[in-house]
Design a protein around this motif. Structure first.
Motif, mmCIF file in Angstrom:
data_model
loop_
_atom_site.group_PDB
_atom_site.id
_atom_site.type_symbol
_atom_site.label_atom_id
_atom_site.label_comp_id
_atom_site.label_asym_id
_atom_site.label_seq_id
_atom_site.Cartn_x
_atom_site.Cartn_y
_atom_site.Cartn_z
ATOM 1 N N MET A 47 25.999 37.085 32.897
ATOM 2 C CA MET A 47 25.588 36.994 34.234
ATOM 3 C C MET A 47 25.233 35.425 34.572
ATOM 4 S SD MET A 47 22.156 38.552 36.145
ATOM 5 C CE MET A 47 21.553 39.006 34.826
ATOM 6 N N GLU A 48 25.494 35.313 35.725
ATOM 7 C CA GLU A 48 25.203 33.654 36.289
ATOM 8 C C GLU A 48 23.702 33.716 36.586
ATOM 9 O OE1 GLU A 48 29.099 35.114 37.822
ATOM 10 O OE2 GLU A 48 27.183 35.937 37.877
ATOM 11 N N PHE A 49 23.267 32.308 36.689
ATOM 12 C CA PHE A 49 21.935 31.982 36.907
ATOM 13 C C PHE A 49 21.933 31.680 38.312
ATOM 14 C CE2 PHE A 49 18.482 28.877 37.445
ATOM 15 C CZ PHE A 49 17.379 29.661 37.260
ATOM 16 N N GLY A 50 20.960 32.377 39.109
ATOM 17 C CA GLY A 50 20.901 31.847 40.357
ATOM 18 C C GLY A 50 21.536 32.718 41.394
ATOM 19 N N GLN A 51 21.716 32.165 42.826
ATOM 20 C CA GLN A 51 22.386 33.004 43.802
ATOM 21 C C GLN A 51 23.743 33.006 44.008
ATOM 22 O OE1 GLN A 51 20.622 30.192 43.824
ATOM 23 N NE2 GLN A 51 21.383 28.803 45.611
ATOM 24 N N ARG A 52 24.419 32.172 43.086
ATOM 25 C CA ARG A 52 25.864 31.783 43.116
ATOM 26 C C ARG A 52 26.642 32.833 42.315
ATOM 27 N NH1 ARG A 52 25.085 29.627 47.354
ATOM 28 N NH2 ARG A 52 24.482 27.248 47.268
ATOM 29 N N ALA A 53 27.669 33.299 42.970
ATOM 30 C CA ALA A 53 28.698 34.172 42.205
ATOM 31 C C ALA A 53 29.729 33.309 41.666
ATOM 32 C CB ALA A 53 29.444 35.229 43.121
ATOM 33 N N LEU A 54 29.823 33.174 40.256
ATOM 34 C CA LEU A 54 30.620 32.506 39.382
ATOM 35 C C LEU A 54 31.595 33.215 38.733
ATOM 36 C CD1 LEU A 54 27.777 29.760 38.265
ATOM 37 C CD2 LEU A 54 29.277 29.575 40.475
ATOM 38 N N GLY A 55 31.951 34.296 39.320
ATOM 39 C CA GLY A 55 33.256 34.745 38.569
ATOM 40 C C GLY A 55 32.940 36.249 37.807
ATOM 41 N N ASN A 56 31.581 36.498 37.571
ATOM 42 C CA ASN A 56 31.288 37.520 36.797
ATOM 43 C C ASN A 56 30.633 38.661 37.643
ATOM 44 O OD1 ASN A 56 31.930 36.517 34.356
ATOM 45 N ND2 ASN A 56 30.198 35.186 34.502
ATOM 46 N N ARG A 57 30.114 38.291 38.851
ATOM 47 C CA ARG A 57 29.373 39.470 39.616
ATOM 48 C C ARG A 57 29.908 38.865 41.209
ATOM 49 N NH1 ARG A 57 23.328 38.725 39.451
ATOM 50 N NH2 ARG A 57 24.080 36.474 39.075
ATOM 51 N N SER A 58 31.355 39.001 41.180
ATOM 52 C CA SER A 58 32.002 38.406 42.524
ATOM 53 C C SER A 58 32.966 39.337 43.103
ATOM 54 C CB SER A 58 32.750 36.997 42.058
ATOM 55 O OG SER A 58 31.980 36.079 41.625
ATOM 56 N N ILE A 59 33.135 39.018 44.633
ATOM 57 C CA ILE A 59 34.295 39.845 45.291
ATOM 58 C C ILE A 59 35.192 38.533 45.412
ATOM 59 C CG2 ILE A 59 34.933 40.717 47.518
ATOM 60 C CD1 ILE A 59 32.092 41.416 47.686
ATOM 61 N N LEU A 60 36.447 38.742 44.806
ATOM 62 C CA LEU A 60 37.371 37.820 44.946
ATOM 63 C C LEU A 60 38.592 38.198 45.533
ATOM 64 C CD1 LEU A 60 37.798 37.385 40.835
ATOM 65 C CD2 LEU A 60 36.630 35.947 42.321
ATOM 66 N N ALA A 61 39.255 37.120 46.254
ATOM 67 C CA ALA A 61 40.326 37.444 47.408
ATOM 68 C C ALA A 61 41.458 36.437 47.512
ATOM 69 C CB ALA A 61 39.645 37.735 48.742
ATOM 70 N N ASN A 62 42.390 36.433 48.130
ATOM 71 C CA ASN A 62 43.259 35.399 48.322
ATOM 72 C C ASN A 62 42.834 34.470 49.307
ATOM 73 O OD1 ASN A 62 45.510 33.901 48.877
ATOM 74 N ND2 ASN A 62 46.891 35.791 49.201
ATOM 75 N N PRO A 63 42.635 33.347 48.853
ATOM 76 C CA PRO A 63 42.050 32.240 50.009
ATOM 77 C C PRO A 63 42.759 31.558 50.769
ATOM 78 C CG PRO A 63 42.796 31.142 47.857
ATOM 79 C CD PRO A 63 42.725 32.727 47.718
ATOM 80 N N SER A 64 44.210 32.127 50.819
ATOM 81 C CA SER A 64 45.109 31.502 51.781
ATOM 82 C C SER A 64 45.704 32.566 52.872
ATOM 83 C CB SER A 64 46.770 31.332 51.202
ATOM 84 O OG SER A 64 47.009 32.699 50.643
ATOM 85 N N ASN A 65 44.795 33.704 52.816
ATOM 86 C CA ASN A 65 44.871 34.851 53.797
ATOM 87 C C ASN A 65 43.548 34.984 54.597
ATOM 88 O OD1 ASN A 65 45.164 37.048 55.123
ATOM 89 N ND2 ASN A 65 45.442 38.488 53.457
ATOM 90 N N TRP A 66 43.490 34.344 56.004
ATOM 91 C CA TRP A 66 42.746 34.611 56.957
ATOM 92 C C TRP A 66 42.141 35.829 57.159
ATOM 93 C CZ3 TRP A 66 39.637 31.010 58.918
ATOM 94 C CH2 TRP A 66 39.964 29.783 58.944
ATOM 95 N N GLU A 67 42.920 36.918 56.978
ATOM 96 C CA GLU A 67 42.341 38.094 57.096
ATOM 97 C C GLU A 67 41.360 38.403 56.041
ATOM 98 O OE1 GLU A 67 45.759 40.849 57.209
ATOM 99 O OE2 GLU A 67 46.668 39.692 58.871
ATOM 100 N N ALA A 68 41.281 37.787 55.064
ATOM 101 C CA ALA A 68 40.385 38.110 53.813
ATOM 102 C C ALA A 68 39.062 37.840 54.524
ATOM 103 C CB ALA A 68 40.715 37.257 52.631
ATOM 104 N N ILE A 69 38.590 37.143 55.374
ATOM 105 C CA ILE A 69 37.286 36.789 55.754
ATOM 106 C C ILE A 69 37.028 37.955 56.778
ATOM 107 C CG2 ILE A 69 36.130 35.455 57.422
ATOM 108 C CD1 ILE A 69 37.961 33.077 56.955
#
Length: 158
Positions: free
Chosen positions: A1-23
Motif C-alpha cells: 500500500m502507498e502512503f498518503g492520498q496518492r494512487a501509485l499503482g497499487n490502489r489505482s484506476i488505470l486507463a489509456n492517457p491518450s484517450n480523451w474519453e477516459a476522463i
C-alpha cells in the motif's frame, strides 16, 4: 500500500492517457468529479524526458510535482494532463519502485506506443482510497466499474 492520498499503482484506476474519453468514462462510472479536475500520469522514467519539461531532473516518484509537458508528451497523454495549461502531476516510475506496474506500462507501450498510463486513486468520490479487499469489493459493487484486478485474480461484474 502507498502512503498518503496518492494512487501509485497499487490502489489505482488505470486507463489509456491518450484517450480523451477516459476522463468522462472514469468520472461517469466512479469519480463523479468536475470535468476540469485533472487526472495524472504514471510515466516510465525512460520516457520522462520525452514527455515532461524537467531541466533540473527532479525525481517525482510520489506524484507530487507538477511539470509542463512537451508537445510529444501532451500528444501521448492528454487525458492525464490539465486541460487548461497542459501540465501533468506525474509519477515518474523506476523499475525498482514497482516492478509489476513498470512491466504493465512496458506492455502497454508495445501495443500503443505510449509509455505512460492515466493513474487515479481507487475510491468512490468523497471516500478514502481502498485499503482492504473488502473496500475494493465495496467500490466495485457501488460503481459502474466493469471489473477489478486483485493480486492474481480478475473479477468481472455480471
Amino acid at each position: 500500500m502507498e502512503f498518503g492520498q496518492r494512487a501509485l499503482g497499487n490502489r489505482s484506476i488505470l486507463a489509456n492517457p491518450s484517450n480523451w474519453e477516459a476522463i468522462s468514462k472514469i468520472n461517469d462510472i466512479i469519480k463523479k468529479r468536475d470535468f476540469w479536475m485533472p487526472f495524472a500520469p504514471v510515466i516510465l522514467k525512460k520516457f520522462s524526458k520525452q514527455y515532461l519539461v524537467n531541466p533540473k531532473n527532479i525525481e517525482s516518484p510520489h506524484m507530487t510535482v507538477g511539470f509542463e509537458t512537451t508537445n510529444a508528451g501532451y500528444q501521448k497523454m492528454p487525458a492525464a494532463c490539465h486541460p487548461a495549461d497542459k501540465t501533468a502531476r506525474a509519477q515518474i516510475l523506476k523499475k525498482k519502485d514497482n516492478l509489476e506496474l513498470y512491466k504493465l506500462i512496458e506492455e502497454f507501450h508495445k501495443i500503443t506506443g505510449v509509455g505512460a498510463l492515466l493513474n487515479t486513486s481507487f475510491n468512490l468520490h468523497g471516500y478514502p482510497i481502498a485499503n482492504t479487499p473488502k473496500d475494493a469489493i465495496l467500490i466495485l459493487k457501488n460503481s459502474n466499474l466493469d471489473g477489478l484486478v486483485f493480486n492474481n485474480f480478475f473479477i468481472i461484474k455480471k
